[in-house]
Design an enzyme around this catalytic site. Structure first.
Site, PDB file in Angstrom:
ATOM      1  N   ASP A 309      -0.741 -19.317   4.820  1.00  0.00           N
ATOM      2  CA  ASP A 309      -1.201 -19.160   6.194  1.00  0.00           C
ATOM      3  C   ASP A 309      -2.314 -20.152   6.526  1.00  0.00           C
ATOM      4  OD1 ASP A 309      -1.435 -17.607   8.737  1.00  0.00           O
ATOM      5  OD2 ASP A 309      -3.419 -17.149   7.933  1.00  0.00           O
ATOM      6  N   GLU A 351       2.627 -23.069   6.662  1.00  0.00           N
ATOM      7  CA  GLU A 351       2.479 -22.691   8.072  1.00  0.00           C
ATOM      8  C   GLU A 351       1.422 -23.601   8.669  1.00  0.00           C
ATOM      9  OE1 GLU A 351       0.671 -20.327  11.513  1.00  0.00           O
ATOM     10  OE2 GLU A 351      -0.282 -20.922   9.632  1.00  0.00           O
TER      11      GLU A 351
END
Length: 664
Positions: A309, A351
């Site tokens: 993330d 991401e």
């Protein structure tokens, strides 16, 4: 007596090692740490075969890891201590790994690139919204199989702070599941059941920040200097003001700037996203080691792919945007090297919702083997709004390829918003003013442009810069919500066709397709999220509706919109999984006379498929000779409809029609 051998240094001089591309210091350092390793293996009573297995991988990947750690932390006075702690964290992680996971590791090491298969089709969900808890989610495995999924991404499910937790991305404990959805044991049982069903498990590794109530943050608040150094904490505004001269605001409607004042500590904390998400200080090698331990714990629950993330933000440097810095890549590469040693079957997914040129820099076999493809997602929606594929075609021609043994994860919608992350120079090359075009797209997808079919909602509208992103479900953005509101059958038909066109593009263009679950039923925006105070300030909850299991009752209803979308998507998935041409990323664009069309060839060995898609509500024609030369044949079967297509005459596509043509 345990035997540890370093074959790379046996009977070799440092010069020999250097000639082979290694760093002699790496093996000298490892040699000096052998006593600690020997003591560990003896205390564990490990078998020699297990020791040999991990030592072989250690020697193979250690030089790369050592080099990265030297570049990141070599100037620390206690570097060797941290180096040894990182080594021991890896071997402890391997030691704790279940034998069934080790067997999977061995299989994948002998089958590199396994994640590029056409048989991978993913779904993503929030456990509580989809099935309430992990136990009930296990009961839904037959549903995933019915749809055709072989990859399941669970949105963050670890323990989070109470109240607003950024949709699960403010983690309080990486080793405890949110008690509302289950326990770590439930997660392990789910992983095992998914593995038996042939479905990969994907989880998030939120490694840029922790919640403000994480143990490390609590210790920092209690005055611990050791844990205060896990974060960026400042006594006054001097340093934050200097940093903010070059930082951009991520959530401007929530909080201005990137720093939060903490009353209890009387200090400023670096919080890139929300005030309760404290950025971790990766300049501290102990933070790297601590997060490595958390990563391996998560991997050992049975995870196949970790979504990393917010990768762009993990390194800070004064005078920069503190995004996409070289050290961020080195941190990820170091985690990659560690996983090759301690969990070699694990794959990373990047991401990085940033400029397209930056997105691809995170992708590599030694960094992130897979990556979200935000540019494709944005440009599919752009093509749908403009009824023109020229910008999408330019991007595919220049940006679709990736390094060997890597692949995209393609998606149409996810838990997050839509940002218009196309390249301004690409836009200019096809005659588009990028600044004005983004304003047009924001207006179109919030329904404020005349003739728009979309029902999106603004997210993080920055009134100073005009920047905005879009929230909304696939079906609402594609016109189904509007069509149902107006109760017009013609608009419903067009909306369904748009939905299927986008899905057919995602499934065929190259990469792992990922469906945000609920979209398979044409889920509409859920405006009731505003009734929950913890969600009311975040419009992304509009496209995170709760699963309605009564939808399954409609599958036998031929007139049901939901049933039509579900069965059509189910059919597309089944075709993809038995079509070798859809593996990997090799894709060749086909020039067409109409910019409303997108056409390309997918080929793998002898299997060849031509994909043609009409992105407008008007019929379009493609020259039959282009199909003949691209497909090396005169007769084709549409894999989706079963219809035979001949190149004796030009081929017409109906509004929003797509063709998957295979030579017969």
């Amino acid at each position: 007596m345990i035997a540890l051998k370093l074959d790379s240094t046996k009977n070799a001089t440092t010069g020999d090692i250097a000639k082979r591309g290694g760093d002699s210091r790496a093996f000298v350092a490892l040699q000096r740490m052998l006593p600690a390793l020997e003591a560990f293996w003896e205390s564990e009573g490990a078998e020699q075969a297990e020791i040999d297995e991990v030592m072989e991988r250690l020697q193979r990947h250690w030089p790369r890891l050592f080099g990265l750690l030297v570049e990141l932390y070599g100037d620390k006075w206690d570097f060797f201590y941290h180096l040894e702690q990182i080594l021991m964290t890896m071997v402890r992680g391997w030691r704790m790994r279940d034998e069934s996971l080790r067997e999977t590791d061995r299989h994948r090491m002998n089958n590199p690139g396994w994640y590029t298969s056409e048989k991978l089709v993913g779904g993503a969900l929030y456990v509580d919204l989809f099935s309430e808890n992990l136990g009930r989610l296990r009961d839904q495995i037959p549903y995933f199989q019915k749809l055709g999924l072989t990859y399941l991404h669970l949105m963050p499910l670890f323990a989070v702070r109470p109240g607003n937790n950024d949709g699960g991305y403010a983690i309080s404990n990486y080793r405890s599941v949110d008690p509302r959805v289950g326990t770590i044991e439930d997660l392990k049982q789910l992983a095992e059941s998914l593995r038996e069903a042939g479905i990969l498990l994907v989880l998030d590794f939120v490694f840029n920040h922790t919640a403000d109530d994480h143990y490390w943050a609590q210790q920092a608040q209690s005055g611990s200097e050791e844990f205060a150094d896990y974060y960026f904490i400042f006594a006054d505004r001097t340093m934050p003001d200097q940093y903010e001269r070059t930082l951009r605001e991520i959530f401007p409607t929530v909080r201005r700037g990137s720093f939060t004042w903490h009353d209890g500590m009387q200090r400023w904390i670096w919080t890139t996203f929300n005030s309760f998400q404290w950025d971790l200080n990766y300049r501290n090698p102990e933070v790297f080691r601590a997060m490595l331990a958390e990563m391996l714990f998560i991997a050992n629950t049975g995870v196949d792919i970790l979504r990393l993330d917010a990768v762009a933000f993990i390194w800070k440097q004064m005078g920069t945007m503190c995004e996409n810095l070289p050290e961020a890549h080195k941190i990820i590469q170091a985690f990659n090297a560690c996983s090759r040693i301690a969990a070699p079957g694990l794959v990373f997914k990047s991401e990085a919702i940033v400029h397209p040129d930056e997105v691809v820099r995170y992708v590599g076999e030694d960094e992130c083997q897979t990556s979200y493809n935000p540019t494709l997602m944005a440009l599919l929606w752009e093509s749908l709004a403009t009824r023109d594929t020229k910008l999408l075609q330019r991007s595919l021609a220049r940006r679709h390829k990736l390094p060997q043994r890597t692949t995209w994860v393609n998606y149409l919608r996810c838990h997050d918003d839509i940002g218009w992350t196309f390249d301004d120079e690409d836009a200019a090359a096809v005659g588009i003013n990028a600044y004005h075009h983004r304003h047009f797209l924001n207006a179109f997808y919030t329904g404020q442009f005349e003739g728009s079919f979309a029902r999106g909602v603004p997210f993080q509208h920055n009134v100073d810069t005009g920047d905005m992103r879009i929230s909304g479900t696939l079906a609402s953005l594609a016109g189904l919500e509007q069509a149902i509101e107006q109760d017009r059958e013609d608009l419903k038909e067009l909306a369904i066709r748009r939905i299927l066109l986008l899905n057919a593009s995602m499934l065929s263009v190259g990469g792992i397709p990922l469906i945000y679950l609920g979209e398979e039923w044409g889920a509409l925006n859920d405006y009731d999220f505003v009734k929950d105070p913890a969600k009311a300030g975040d419009t992304r909850w509009v496209h995170r509706p709760k699963m309605q299991w009564t939808f399954l009752d409609e599958l036998g209803d031929d007139g049901s919109i939901r049933a039509r979308i579900f069965t059509s998507l189910q059919k597309l998935i089944a075709i993809r999984k038995k079509t070798p041409a859809f593996a990997g990323l090799e894709m060749e664009l086909i020039a067409t006379e109409s910019s409303q069309l997108l056409a390309y060839v997918r080929a793998q060995a002898a299997n060849r498929v031509i994909v043609v898609s009409n992105f407008s509500e008007y019929p379009q024609t493609i020259d039959s000779n282009r199909l003949r030369t691209a497909g090396m044949g005169r007769f084709f079967e549409d894999l989706y409809t079963g219809e035979t297509i001949t190149t004796a005459k030009d081929v017409q596509l109906e509004p929003y029609q797509f063709l998957w043509l295979h030579r017969v």
